[in-house]
Scaffold this motif. Structure first.
Motif, PDB file in Angstrom:
ATOM      1  N   GLY A 222       0.800  -1.212   0.000  1.00  0.00           N
ATOM      2  CA  GLY A 222       0.000   0.000   0.000  1.00  0.00           C
ATOM      3  C   GLY A 222       0.834   1.263   0.000  1.00  0.00           C
ATOM      4  O   GLY A 222       0.521   2.229   0.694  1.00  0.00           O
ATOM      5  N   ASN A 223       1.903   1.257  -0.803  1.00  0.00           N
ATOM      6  CA  ASN A 223       2.705   2.474  -0.947  1.00  0.00           C
ATOM      7  C   ASN A 223       2.662   2.926  -2.404  1.00  0.00           C
ATOM      8  O   ASN A 223       1.933   2.369  -3.225  1.00  0.00           O
ATOM      9  N   ASN A 224       3.431   3.946  -2.738  1.00  0.00           N
ATOM     10  CA  ASN A 224       3.389   4.480  -4.101  1.00  0.00           C
ATOM     11  C   ASN A 224       3.863   3.472  -5.137  1.00  0.00           C
ATOM     12  O   ASN A 224       3.353   3.430  -6.260  1.00  0.00           O
TER      13      ASN A 224
ATOM     14  N   GLN B 248       2.000   3.059   5.190  1.00  0.00           N
ATOM     15  CA  GLN B 248       1.693   1.795   4.526  1.00  0.00           C
ATOM     16  C   GLN B 248       1.759   0.665   5.543  1.00  0.00           C
ATOM     17  O   GLN B 248       2.123   0.868   6.713  1.00  0.00           O
ATOM     18  N   LEU B 249       1.417  -0.542   5.098  1.00  0.00           N
ATOM     19  CA  LEU B 249       1.618  -1.722   5.932  1.00  0.00           C
ATOM     20  C   LEU B 249       3.118  -1.981   6.067  1.00  0.00           C
ATOM     21  O   LEU B 249       3.892  -1.712   5.155  1.00  0.00           O
ATOM     22  N   ASN B 250       3.502  -2.553   7.205  1.00  0.00           N
ATOM     23  CA  ASN B 250       4.928  -2.791   7.449  1.00  0.00           C
ATOM     24  C   ASN B 250       5.487  -3.900   6.571  1.00  0.00           C
ATOM     25  O   ASN B 250       6.651  -3.889   6.205  1.00  0.00           O
ATOM     26  N   ALA B 251       4.649  -4.870   6.247  1.00  0.00           N
ATOM     27  CA  ALA B 251       5.098  -6.009   5.438  1.00  0.00           C
ATOM     28  C   ALA B 251       3.934  -6.511   4.604  1.00  0.00           C
ATOM     29  O   ALA B 251       2.764  -6.246   4.910  1.00  0.00           O
ATOM     30  N   VAL B 252       4.247  -7.239   3.561  1.00  0.00           N
ATOM     31  CA  VAL B 252       3.213  -7.803   2.704  1.00  0.00           C
ATOM     32  C   VAL B 252       2.430  -8.863   3.468  1.00  0.00           C
ATOM     33  O   VAL B 252       3.011  -9.717   4.142  1.00  0.00           O
TER      34      VAL B 252
ATOM     35  N   GLY C 293      -0.594   8.361  -2.796  1.00  0.00           N
ATOM     36  CA  GLY C 293      -0.614   6.951  -3.155  1.00  0.00           C
ATOM     37  C   GLY C 293      -0.458   5.999  -1.998  1.00  0.00           C
ATOM     38  O   GLY C 293      -0.594   4.786  -2.161  1.00  0.00           O
ATOM     39  N   ILE C 294      -0.186   6.511  -0.797  1.00  0.00           N
ATOM     40  CA  ILE C 294       0.007   5.667   0.381  1.00  0.00           C
ATOM     41  C   ILE C 294      -1.356   5.320   0.989  1.00  0.00           C
ATOM     42  O   ILE C 294      -2.266   6.149   1.032  1.00  0.00           O
ATOM     43  N   ALA C 295      -1.508   4.107   1.477  1.00  0.00           N
ATOM     44  CA  ALA C 295      -2.824   3.538   1.775  1.00  0.00           C
ATOM     45  C   ALA C 295      -3.577   4.170   2.943  1.00  0.00           C
ATOM     46  O   ALA C 295      -4.794   4.332   2.881  1.00  0.00           O
ATOM     47  N   PHE C 296      -2.877   4.529   4.040  1.00  0.00           N
ATOM     48  CA  PHE C 296      -3.590   4.919   5.258  1.00  0.00           C
ATOM     49  C   PHE C 296      -3.188   6.308   5.745  1.00  0.00           C
ATOM     50  O   PHE C 296      -2.048   6.740   5.573  1.00  0.00           O
TER      51      PHE C 296
ATOM     52  N   ASN D 110      -7.037   5.888   2.883  1.00  0.00           N
ATOM     53  CA  ASN D 110      -7.020   7.040   2.000  1.00  0.00           C
ATOM     54  C   ASN D 110      -7.884   6.745   0.775  1.00  0.00           C
ATOM     55  O   ASN D 110      -8.047   5.576   0.391  1.00  0.00           O
ATOM     56  N   PRO D 111      -8.445   7.786   0.131  1.00  0.00           N
ATOM     57  CA  PRO D 111      -9.365   7.554  -0.996  1.00  0.00           C
ATOM     58  C   PRO D 111      -8.810   6.657  -2.092  1.00  0.00           C
ATOM     59  O   PRO D 111      -9.508   5.778  -2.610  1.00  0.00           O
TER      60      PRO D 111
END
Length: 201
Positions: free
Chosen positions: A59-61, A131-135, A161-164, A189-190
């Motif tokens: 959940g990152n760019n 983002q999440l720390n790991a997949v 672009g970052i998820a949260f 995030n939207p």
């Protein structure tokens, strides 16, 4: 809790406007034989087949959540193939063959979720994106408790672009700002949630 690393995935707490989370979920089908555990508190996505699967990006760019990301898994039902009994479960066991398997998903994009960071987050990170720390994967959780061990990254940013979005800190007898493993409240995030993202699946 936040003095030690005890990640527990994402737990629904309340709405962005302050209303309490009332337990509302949406049921979405899990494909029979889906070859991954789905743990309570994991981010999930609707895929092209119309079923739900674990999101396997941070959940990152560079590795954003897929367009079908719809919320957080909080349990399921399925007919146990060994007993032929309807089962209510904290997690979906990998490979379960059940044509009636249904995931319970918190899909309201205004929901705030409590999550533990993989390290310390200072007051200055309030309002930042993370983002999440790991997949997430079939092994990022406990088959004993059924709970996810997903955590939030301490690497924060400002890009869309970052998820949260970090909305608040958990202030309690066991948690405070800047703890070794800080507990925070976040929302999608939207761009990271299917209901806000105009791109279809």
């Amino acid at each position: 809790m936040s003095k030690t690393a005890t990640p527990y995935g994402l737990k629904p707490v309340n709405e962005i406007g302050g209303l309490p989370y009332a337990g509302s979920t949406r049921q979405i089908k899990i494909a029979s034989g889906y070859a991954s555990n789905i743990f309570y508190g994991q981010v999930v996505s609707i895929v092209a087949a119309g079923t739900v699967e674990v999101v396997t990006t941070n959940g990152n760019n560079s590795t954003p959540f897929p367009a079908g990301t719809v919320g957080v898994f909080v349990g399921c039902t399925y007919t146990n193939p060994s007993t032929n009994q309807l089962t209510f479960a904290q997690y979906f066991p990998s490979g379960t063959v059940a044509s009636d398997a249904m995931a319970y998903i918190v899909d309201d994009y205004n929901t705030l979720f409590q999550v533990q960071a993989a390290g310390s987050l200072a007051q200055a990170t309030l309002g930042s994106n993370a983002q999440l720390n790991a997949v997430q994967s079939t092994s990022t959780g406990s088959t004993l408790t059924g709970n996810s061990n997903t955590a939030l990254s301490t690497s924060v940013g400002v890009t869309s672009g970052i998820a949260f979005r970090i909305v608040d800190f958990v202030d309690s007898t066991t948690s405070t700002v800047g703890d070794e493993f800080t507990d925070v409240l976040v929302k999608f995030n939207p761009v990271a949630h299917s209901y806000n993202n105009p791109t279809g699946i």
